[in-house]
Design a protein around this motif. Structure first.
Motif, PDB file in Angstrom:
ATOM      1  N   UNK A  46       0.826  -1.305  -0.060  1.00  0.00           N
ATOM      2  CA  UNK A  46      -0.013   0.283  -0.041  1.00  0.00           C
ATOM      3  C   UNK A  46       0.966   1.441   0.204  1.00  0.00           C
ATOM      4  N   UNK A  47       2.084   1.279  -0.158  1.00  0.00           N
ATOM      5  CA  UNK A  47       3.216   2.413  -0.219  1.00  0.00           C
ATOM      6  C   UNK A  47       2.785   2.852  -1.399  1.00  0.00           C
ATOM      7  N   UNK A  54       3.531   1.436  -5.348  1.00  0.00           N
ATOM      8  CA  UNK A  54       4.788   0.709  -5.887  1.00  0.00           C
ATOM      9  C   UNK A  54       4.424  -0.733  -6.187  1.00  0.00           C
ATOM     10  N   UNK A  55       3.473  -1.368  -5.468  1.00  0.00           N
ATOM     11  CA  UNK A  55       2.931  -2.620  -5.796  1.00  0.00           C
ATOM     12  C   UNK A  55       1.451  -2.702  -6.035  1.00  0.00           C
ATOM     13  N   UNK A  56       0.916  -2.178  -7.214  1.00  0.00           N
ATOM     14  CA  UNK A  56      -0.518  -2.194  -7.393  1.00  0.00           C
ATOM     15  C   UNK A  56      -1.113  -3.730  -7.220  1.00  0.00           C
ATOM     16  N   UNK A 294       7.232  -8.993   7.183  1.00  0.00           N
ATOM     17  CA  UNK A 294       6.874  -9.414   5.895  1.00  0.00           C
ATOM     18  C   UNK A 294       5.457  -9.636   5.633  1.00  0.00           C
ATOM     19  N   UNK A 295       5.083  -9.872   4.430  1.00  0.00           N
ATOM     20  CA  UNK A 295       3.564 -10.289   3.956  1.00  0.00           C
ATOM     21  C   UNK A 295       3.437 -11.565   4.239  1.00  0.00           C
ATOM     22  N   UNK A 296       2.264 -12.012   4.508  1.00  0.00           N
ATOM     23  CA  UNK A 296       1.720 -13.309   4.453  1.00  0.00           C
ATOM     24  C   UNK A 296       0.199 -13.134   4.156  1.00  0.00           C
ATOM     25  N   UNK A 297      -0.067 -13.571   3.215  1.00  0.00           N
ATOM     26  CA  UNK A 297      -1.467 -13.355   2.679  1.00  0.00           C
ATOM     27  C   UNK A 297      -2.160 -14.569   1.987  1.00  0.00           C
TER      28      UNK A 297
END
Ligand code: GP9
Ligand code: MN
Length: 434
Positions: A46-47, A54-56, A294-297
């Motif tokens: 979401x940056x 950055x990461x759509x 870090x992400x975890x989804x």
């Protein structure tokens, strides 16, 4: 030795967390994609830089109500870096205190790992797709011992000329060029993709840069480059999701995405501070620790009970969480982690060096930090000390039980009921799906 494994089993029994009925088995029978986002940290989610995401593509997944996303999920790797992350995800045990378990013990370690468990309980086939050579981190030996049926390493793709850089085939090509192999796999499958382009030193060939994306302008080429390779990795994910949707695989699958470890080192974090709206001058050890998120989804197409979950956890907890979503009874497996969706996990996140983070406090290099203020607690009250001591004990026990299992190869002495030991000699990764 018998007593060693008894100690392990009683630890496992005591720490087991039941699945929450809301989540139990909601992904039963689905294909599983595990996408390893190399060196990708949570702060990029979401940056925006200069008003641009950055990461759509990752953001869309993260913000979807078909995704269970975690925003207090930490990497727990040690010196084994990527290989430690893989080990935690596949076995719910830590890497070693020193060195890489994959590299030093992977040749004949006894694993009761995700691919073997899913094969034996639910009939899954399994494969790893990775654009580096099979020998890196000793993967080809480890994967056989884990029960992976296929390993499509660099030798399966055209990596000539500018198709590869750094650690192997560029991510967009990895996803695209894996499709012929993927499409021949028996469903349901457990397929792991290990990306490489977002790896230190974060440089991209000119033709791989998005002319519509401008990165930061800090004094660090590492930080500036990082967002550019983040963006490239994100585009590769977007392209793969397009393929999944077009091919129809999407609705028959769940997609797990996670970052393996930090990309920006502690020494470089001061350049990151301004980008994150923080002050570099009063940067402390806890700031570095908090950046280990870090992400975890888990994206579950067709299901709509998702959202951002604030439970504290780490890589050690992925396997128990995932097994419950897949409807696998996990009680008999030796796991150091807990189901993060159970509502009963202890939320003490151990780092490999025995530092730890909890929702309220962090304990970093012998200093207690208050997470509300981010300041060191110099005169802790009795009750704070009590809480910290209890957490310290938990961390010590979790790590030492894990080290016992791995350093003494204790799973040799325990076979879960109904589980058949993996026969590594059955697998030959040089002939693909032939
Ligand atoms: C290479 C890759 C990188 O194959 O997985 O490993 P790392 O350097 O991040 O441990
Ligand atoms: Mn890595």
């Amino acid at each position: 030795k018998k007593t060693d494994i008894q100690k392990v089993l009683s630890y496992v029994d005591k720490h087991y967390t039941d699945a929450d009925a809301k989540y139990a088995g909601i992904a039963k029978g689905k294909n599983v994609f595990v996408i390893h986002l190399e060196s990708f940290q949570q702060f990029s989610m979401n940056m925006k830089i200069n008003g641009q995401e950055v990461t759509p593509n990752l953001n869309q997944i993260y913000n979807s109500d078909s995704t269970i996303a975690f925003d207090n999920f930490f990497n727990q790797v040690g010196q084994g870096k990527t290989s430690d992350a893989e080990n935690m995800l596949e076995t719910s045990t830590f890497g070693l205190p020193q060195g890489s378990l994959f590299a030093t013990q992977g040749n004949d370690q006894t694993f009761q790992a995700m691919p073997a468990i899913l094969k034996q309980t639910e009939g899954y086939s399994s494969a790893v797709f990775h654009g580096n050579n099979a020998s890196f981190w000793n993967r080809s030996n480890v994967y056989k011992n884990m029960g992976y049926q296929y390993f499509f390493d660099a030798s399966y793709y055209d990596t000539s000329g500018d198709k590869a850089m750094g650690y192997g085939l560029k991510d967009k090509l990895l996803f695209n060029d894996s499709i012929p192999y993927l499409e021949r796999m028996q469903q349901p499958f457990y397929a792991k993709y290990i990306t490489v382009t977002n790896h230190f030193p974060y440089s991209l060939d000119e033709q791989d840069k998005d002319p519509n994306f401008t990165t930061t302008n800090t004094d660090s080429d590492i930080v500036n480059g990082y967002f550019e390779t983040n963006h490239y990795l994100d585009q590769s994910i977007g392209e793969f999701f397009d393929y999944l949707k077009k091919s129809g695989l999407y609705n028959k699958s769940i997609i797990v995405l996670y970052g393996d470890h930090y990309g920006i080192s502690n020494s470089e974090n001061k350049y990151l501070a301004s980008v994150l709206g923080k002050n570099a001058d009063d940067w402390n050890d806890n700031d570095n620790a908090q950046l280990q998120r870090v992400p975890f989804m888990i994206n579950i197409p067709g299901w709509h009970g998702g959202g951002v979950n604030h439970t504290y956890g780490g890589e050690i907890d992925v396997m128990p969480t995932l097994l419950h979503l897949l409807g696998v009874d996990s009680k008999k497996y030796v796991m150091m982690g807990q189901d993060l969706l159970s509502g009963k996990s202890n939320q003490v996140v151990a780092f490999r060096d025995k530092n730890f983070v909890t929702p309220k406090y962090s304990y970093i290099n012998e200093t207690i930090y208050d997470n509300k203020t981010d300041q060191a607690i110099t005169n802790p009250t009795k009750s704070v000390l009590k809480e910290i001591d209890a957490a310290k004990q938990q961390v010590k026990e979790q790590l030492s039980i894990s080290d016992d299992i791995n350093q003494k190869d204790l799973l040799r002495f325990y076979t879960p009921s109904g589980f058949k030991s993996v026969d590594a000699s059955k697998y030959n990764y040089s002939n693909g799906l032939a």
